[in-house]
Design a protein around this motif. Structure first.
Motif, PDB file in Angstrom:
ATOM      1  N   HIS A  80      55.182  -1.429  41.058  1.00 59.94           N
ATOM      2  CA  HIS A  80      54.832  -0.415  40.064  1.00 59.94           C
ATOM      3  C   HIS A  80      54.252   0.852  40.702  1.00 59.94           C
ATOM      4  CE1 HIS A  80      54.613  -4.296  37.827  1.00 59.94           C
ATOM      5  NE2 HIS A  80      55.290  -3.587  36.928  1.00 59.94           N
ATOM      6  N   LEU A  81      53.978   0.801  42.002  1.00 59.37           N
ATOM      7  CA  LEU A  81      53.362   1.940  42.681  1.00 59.37           C
ATOM      8  C   LEU A  81      54.340   2.591  43.662  1.00 59.37           C
ATOM      9  CD1 LEU A  81      49.845   0.389  43.476  1.00 59.37           C
ATOM     10  CD2 LEU A  81      50.549   1.666  41.444  1.00 59.37           C
ATOM     11  N   LYS A  82      55.585   2.732  43.235  1.00 61.53           N
ATOM     12  CA  LYS A  82      56.612   3.289  44.119  1.00 61.53           C
ATOM     13  C   LYS A  82      57.003   4.713  43.738  1.00 61.53           C
ATOM     14  CE  LYS A  82      56.970  -0.472  46.534  1.00 61.53           C
ATOM     15  NZ  LYS A  82      56.444  -0.495  47.908  1.00 61.53           N
ATOM     16  N   THR A  83      56.147   5.395  42.982  1.00 62.47           N
ATOM     17  CA  THR A  83      56.428   6.781  42.596  1.00 62.47           C
ATOM     18  C   THR A  83      55.978   7.735  43.692  1.00 62.47           C
ATOM     19  OG1 THR A  83      54.297   7.038  41.477  1.00 62.47           O
ATOM     20  CG2 THR A  83      56.142   6.195  40.157  1.00 62.47           C
ATOM     21  N   ALA A  84      56.358   9.005  43.517  1.00 65.04           N
ATOM     22  CA  ALA A  84      56.011  10.018  44.509  1.00 65.04           C
ATOM     23  C   ALA A  84      54.507  10.175  44.668  1.00 65.04           C
ATOM     24  CB  ALA A  84      56.638  11.363  44.106  1.00 65.04           C
ATOM     25  N   MET A  85      53.766  10.123  43.543  1.00 62.54           N
ATOM     26  CA  MET A  85      52.320  10.296  43.593  1.00 62.54           C
ATOM     27  C   MET A  85      51.671   9.279  44.510  1.00 62.54           C
ATOM     28  SD  MET A  85      49.528  10.241  40.480  1.00 62.54           S
ATOM     29  CE  MET A  85      49.540   8.452  40.263  1.00 62.54           C
ATOM     30  N   PHE A 132      53.206   7.538  46.877  1.00 68.21           N
ATOM     31  CA  PHE A 132      53.713   7.735  48.236  1.00 68.21           C
ATOM     32  C   PHE A 132      52.838   8.749  48.972  1.00 68.21           C
ATOM     33  CE2 PHE A 132      56.466  10.178  51.162  1.00 68.21           C
ATOM     34  CZ  PHE A 132      56.800   9.165  52.044  1.00 68.21           C
ATOM     35  N   PHE A 133      52.503   9.842  48.294  1.00 67.08           N
ATOM     36  CA  PHE A 133      51.622  10.851  48.894  1.00 67.08           C
ATOM     37  C   PHE A 133      50.218  10.294  49.091  1.00 67.08           C
ATOM     38  CE2 PHE A 133      54.565  13.973  46.626  1.00 67.08           C
ATOM     39  CZ  PHE A 133      55.301  14.235  47.773  1.00 67.08           C
ATOM     40  N   LEU A 134      49.739   9.523  48.136  1.00 66.74           N
ATOM     41  CA  LEU A 134      48.407   8.923  48.241  1.00 66.74           C
ATOM     42  C   LEU A 134      48.340   7.957  49.420  1.00 66.74           C
ATOM     43  CD1 LEU A 134      45.560   8.483  47.175  1.00 66.74           C
ATOM     44  CD2 LEU A 134      46.480   6.840  45.529  1.00 66.74           C
ATOM     45  N   GLN A 135      49.411   7.231  49.649  1.00 66.23           N
ATOM     46  CA  GLN A 135      49.486   6.306  50.780  1.00 66.23           C
ATOM     47  C   GLN A 135      49.370   7.061  52.104  1.00 66.23           C
ATOM     48  OE1 GLN A 135      53.341   4.412  51.474  1.00 66.23           O
ATOM     49  NE2 GLN A 135      52.295   2.439  51.632  1.00 66.23           N
ATOM     50  N   ASN A 136      50.076   8.169  52.211  1.00 63.65           N
ATOM     51  CA  ASN A 136      50.000   8.989  53.418  1.00 63.65           C
ATOM     52  C   ASN A 136      48.631   9.633  53.575  1.00 63.65           C
ATOM     53  OD1 ASN A 136      52.819   9.501  54.925  1.00 63.65           O
ATOM     54  ND2 ASN A 136      53.219   9.132  52.760  1.00 63.65           N
ATOM     55  N   PHE A 137      48.032  10.037  52.456  1.00 63.62           N
ATOM     56  CA  PHE A 137      46.693  10.627  52.499  1.00 63.62           C
ATOM     57  C   PHE A 137      45.674   9.594  52.969  1.00 63.62           C
ATOM     58  CE2 PHE A 137      42.672  12.031  50.552  1.00 63.62           C
ATOM     59  CZ  PHE A 137      42.609  13.320  51.054  1.00 63.62           C
ATOM     60  N   SER A 138      45.808   8.356  52.521  1.00 68.23           N
ATOM     61  CA  SER A 138      44.898   7.289  52.957  1.00 68.23           C
ATOM     62  C   SER A 138      45.041   7.027  54.452  1.00 68.23           C
ATOM     63  CB  SER A 138      45.183   6.005  52.170  1.00 68.23           C
ATOM     64  OG  SER A 138      44.849   6.164  50.805  1.00 68.23           O
ATOM     65  N   PHE A 139      46.276   7.075  54.944  1.00 64.90           N
ATOM     66  CA  PHE A 139      46.490   6.903  56.389  1.00 64.90           C
ATOM     67  C   PHE A 139      45.817   8.036  57.171  1.00 64.90           C
ATOM     68  CE2 PHE A 139      49.000   7.946  60.197  1.00 64.90           C
ATOM     69  CZ  PHE A 139      48.847   6.762  60.906  1.00 64.90           C
ATOM     70  N   LEU A 140      45.927   9.256  56.665  1.00 64.55           N
ATOM     71  CA  LEU A 140      45.281  10.394  57.305  1.00 64.55           C
ATOM     72  C   LEU A 140      43.762  10.241  57.308  1.00 64.55           C
ATOM     73  CD1 LEU A 140      47.300  13.513  56.065  1.00 64.55           C
ATOM     74  CD2 LEU A 140      46.875  12.880  58.440  1.00 64.55           C
ATOM     75  N   GLU A 141      43.200   9.744  56.203  1.00 64.24           N
ATOM     76  CA  GLU A 141      41.756   9.562  56.105  1.00 64.24           C
ATOM     77  C   GLU A 141      41.256   8.532  57.109  1.00 64.24           C
ATOM     78  OE1 GLU A 141      39.560  11.288  52.877  1.00 64.24           O
ATOM     79  OE2 GLU A 141      40.505  12.104  54.672  1.00 64.24           O
ATOM     80  N   ILE A 142      42.000   7.437  57.262  1.00 69.25           N
ATOM     81  CA  ILE A 142      41.625   6.421  58.251  1.00 69.25           C
ATOM     82  C   ILE A 142      41.665   7.014  59.655  1.00 69.25           C
ATOM     83  CG2 ILE A 142      42.336   4.251  59.347  1.00 69.25           C
ATOM     84  CD1 ILE A 142      43.348   3.312  56.632  1.00 69.25           C
ATOM     85  N   SER A 143      42.728   7.760  59.944  1.00 68.95           N
ATOM     86  CA  SER A 143      42.885   8.360  61.276  1.00 68.95           C
ATOM     87  C   SER A 143      41.788   9.377  61.541  1.00 68.95           C
ATOM     88  CB  SER A 143      44.259   9.029  61.380  1.00 68.95           C
ATOM     89  OG  SER A 143      45.292   8.110  61.114  1.00 68.95           O
ATOM     90  N   PHE A 144      41.492  10.222  60.554  1.00 70.27           N
ATOM     91  CA  PHE A 144      40.504  11.293  60.718  1.00 70.27           C
ATOM     92  C   PHE A 144      39.112  10.730  60.996  1.00 70.27           C
ATOM     93  CE2 PHE A 144      37.521  14.473  58.980  1.00 70.27           C
ATOM     94  CZ  PHE A 144      37.872  15.562  59.757  1.00 70.27           C
ATOM     95  N   THR A 145      38.675   9.774  60.186  1.00 72.33           N
ATOM     96  CA  THR A 145      37.333   9.215  60.381  1.00 72.33           C
ATOM     97  C   THR A 145      37.253   8.382  61.658  1.00 72.33           C
ATOM     98  OG1 THR A 145      35.517   8.082  59.233  1.00 72.33           O
ATOM     99  CG2 THR A 145      37.693   7.088  59.034  1.00 72.33           C
ATOM    100  N   THR A 146      38.376   7.765  62.066  1.00 72.19           N
ATOM    101  CA  THR A 146      38.396   6.968  63.299  1.00 72.19           C
ATOM    102  C   THR A 146      38.283   7.854  64.531  1.00 72.19           C
ATOM    103  OG1 THR A 146      39.711   5.234  62.238  1.00 72.19           O
ATOM    104  CG2 THR A 146      39.743   5.305  64.646  1.00 72.19           C
ATOM    105  N   VAL A 147      38.816   9.054  64.478  1.00 68.47           N
ATOM    106  CA  VAL A 147      38.691   9.990  65.589  1.00 68.47           C
ATOM    107  C   VAL A 147      37.232  10.406  65.809  1.00 68.47           C
ATOM    108  CG1 VAL A 147      39.224  12.366  66.310  1.00 68.47           C
ATOM    109  CG2 VAL A 147      41.038  10.892  65.449  1.00 68.47           C
ATOM    110  N   CYS A 148      36.450  10.454  64.718  1.00 67.49           N
ATOM    111  CA  CYS A 148      35.090  11.009  64.791  1.00 67.49           C
ATOM    112  C   CYS A 148      33.979   9.966  64.900  1.00 67.49           C
ATOM    113  CB  CYS A 148      34.825  11.875  63.550  1.00 67.49           C
ATOM    114  SG  CYS A 148      36.023  13.199  63.305  1.00 67.49           S
ATOM    115  N   ILE A 149      34.040   8.915  64.081  1.00 69.53           N
ATOM    116  CA  ILE A 149      32.872   8.054  63.883  1.00 69.53           C
ATOM    117  C   ILE A 149      32.690   6.955  64.937  1.00 69.53           C
ATOM    118  CG2 ILE A 149      31.705   6.518  62.252  1.00 69.53           C
ATOM    119  CD1 ILE A 149      31.718   9.526  61.537  1.00 69.53           C
TER     120      ILE A 149
END
Length: 312
Positions: free
Chosen positions: A52-57, A59-76
Motif C-alpha cells: 500500500h506504500l508504493k506511491t510516489a510520495m 518513494f520520495f519519503l524512503q529516499n529522504f529517510s535514507f538521506l537522514e540516516i546518512s547525514f546524521t551518521t556522518v556527524c554524530i
C-alpha cells in the motif's frame, strides 16, 4: 593535499569542557542517534515490504529517510567516540571528507524537499493525472537529479577548500568540521571562498525554497476552492508534515550558512548545528508517521507479521 598546509590533524573543541555536561550530551546524542536510525530505517523497511506504500510520495519519503540516516551518521558517531574516549583530534583528510559529505547530503536533501513539494502539488492540484505524471520512472529520474545537484553544489568549491593554509594553527571551535569554522582558523585569504560559499548556499536555498513556496501557493489556491471544510482539512493535513520538515531544514541552514561572516554567536551556531544533525533527523520519522494512517497501519501489520513468525 598536504602540500598546501603544515597541519595534518585538527583538534575539535566540542561543546563544553564540563565532564558532567559531556555525560549528558553523550546520553542525549546516543538516544537521538539511535532513535533517528531506528525510525528512518523503519520507514524504509515499511515502504519496501508494504504494497500500500508504493506511491510516489512514499518513494520520495524512503529516499529522504535514507538521506537522514546518512547525514546524521556522518556527524554524530565521530562526536560520540570523541566524548567517550576524550580524543578530540581528527585528521586533515577525515575533516575534509566530513565537510564533503555534510554539504553533499545536506544539499541533496534540499533538492529532494523541493521535489517532494512538487509531488504534493501534483497530488492535490492534478489528482486525476497524478498516477500518469508521477510514474516510477519519473520519480527515479527526479531522485537521481537531486543527488547530481547535491554533488554539483559541493564539487564547485571543493578545490578552493583544499588549497587553504592553516599555518600550524589547528584548533576548531566546533564539535564537527564545517566550512565556517575552517575559514576562521585559516591564514589564507578566505574572502573569495567565503563569498563563494555564501553565494552557493543562497542560490541553493533560494532555488529550492522558491520551488517549495510556488508549489504551496498553487496548492493553497486549489484548497480554498474545495466546497467543504473537511476536504480542505484533509488536503492541508497531507502537506502539514512536509511543511514542518521544510521549516526545520531551511531554518537551520539559513541560520548557520547565510550568516557565515558573523563573528559572534559561536555557541548558538554549535547548538543549532547539534539540533540539525541529531534532533531533526530523529523527529522526521515521527512527523511523517504520527498523522499518517497508512504508515501506522503498515507498521501494525509488520509487527503482527513478526509476532506470527516468532510464535511459530
Amino acid at each position: 593535499m598536504r602540500n598546501h598546509t603544515s597541519v595534518t590533524t585538527f583538534i575539535l573543541l566540542g561543546l563544553t569542557d564540563d565532564p558532567q555536561m559531556k555525560v549528558l550530551i553523550f546520553i542525549f546524542l546516543f538516544v537521538t542517534y539511535t532513535l533517528s536510525v531506528t525510525g528512518n530505517l523503519t520507514i524504509i523497511i515499511l515502504i519496501l515490504v508494504d504494497s500500500h506504500l508504493k506511491t510516489a510520495m512514499y518513494f520520495f519519503l524512503q529516499n529522504f529517510s535514507f538521506l537522514e540516516i546518512s547525514f546524521t551518521t556522518v556527524c554524530i558517531p565521530r562526536f560520540l567516540c570523541s566524548l567517550s574516549t576524550g580524543d578530540n583530534t581528527v585528521t586533515y583528510e577525515a575533516c575534509f571528507a566530513q565537510i564533503f559529505f555534510i554539504i553533499f547530503l545536506g544539499a541533496t536533501e534540499f533538492f529532494l524537499l523541493a521535489v517532494m513539494s512538487y509531488d504534493r502539488y501534483v497530488a492535490i492540484c492534478k489528482p486525476l493525472h497524478y498516477v500518469t505524471i508521477m510514474t516510477r520512472k519519473v520519480c527515479g529520474k527526479l531522485v537521481f537529479c537531486c543527488w547530481i545537484a547535491g554533488f554539483l553544489v559541493i564539487i564547485t568549491p571543493l578545490c578552493p577548500y583544499l588549497t587553504l593554509e592553516f599555518c600550524n594553527y589547528n584548533v576548531i571551535d566546533h564539535f564537527l568540521c564545517d566550512v565556517p569554522s575552517l575559514l576562521k582558523i585559516s591564514c589564507s585569504d578566505t574572502l573569495f571562498i567565503e563569498q563563494m560559499v555564501v553565494a552557493i548556499a543562497v542560490l541553493t536555498t533560494i532555488l529550492t525554497l522558491l520551488c517549495v513556496v510556488l508549489s504551496y501557493i498553487y496548492i493553497e489556491t486549489i484548497i480554498i476552492k474545495f466546497p467543504s471544510a473537511q476536504q480542505r482539512m484533509k488536503a492541508f493535513s497531507t502537506c502539514l508534515s512536509h511543511m514542518i520538515v521544510v521549516s526545520m531544514t531551511y531554518g537551520g541552514c539559513i541560520f548557520i550558512y547565510v550568516k557565515l561572516s558573523a563573528k559572534d554567536g559561536v555557541a548558538i551556531n554549535k547548538c543549532v548545528a547539534l539540533l540539525t544533525t541529531s534532533f531533526a533527523p530523529m523527529l522526521n520519522p515521527f512527523i511523517y508517521t504520527l498523522r499518517n494512517k497508512q504508515v501506522k497501519q503498515a507498521f501494525t501489520d509488520l509487527i503482527k507479521r513478526i509476532s506470527f513468525i516468532s510464535n511459530k
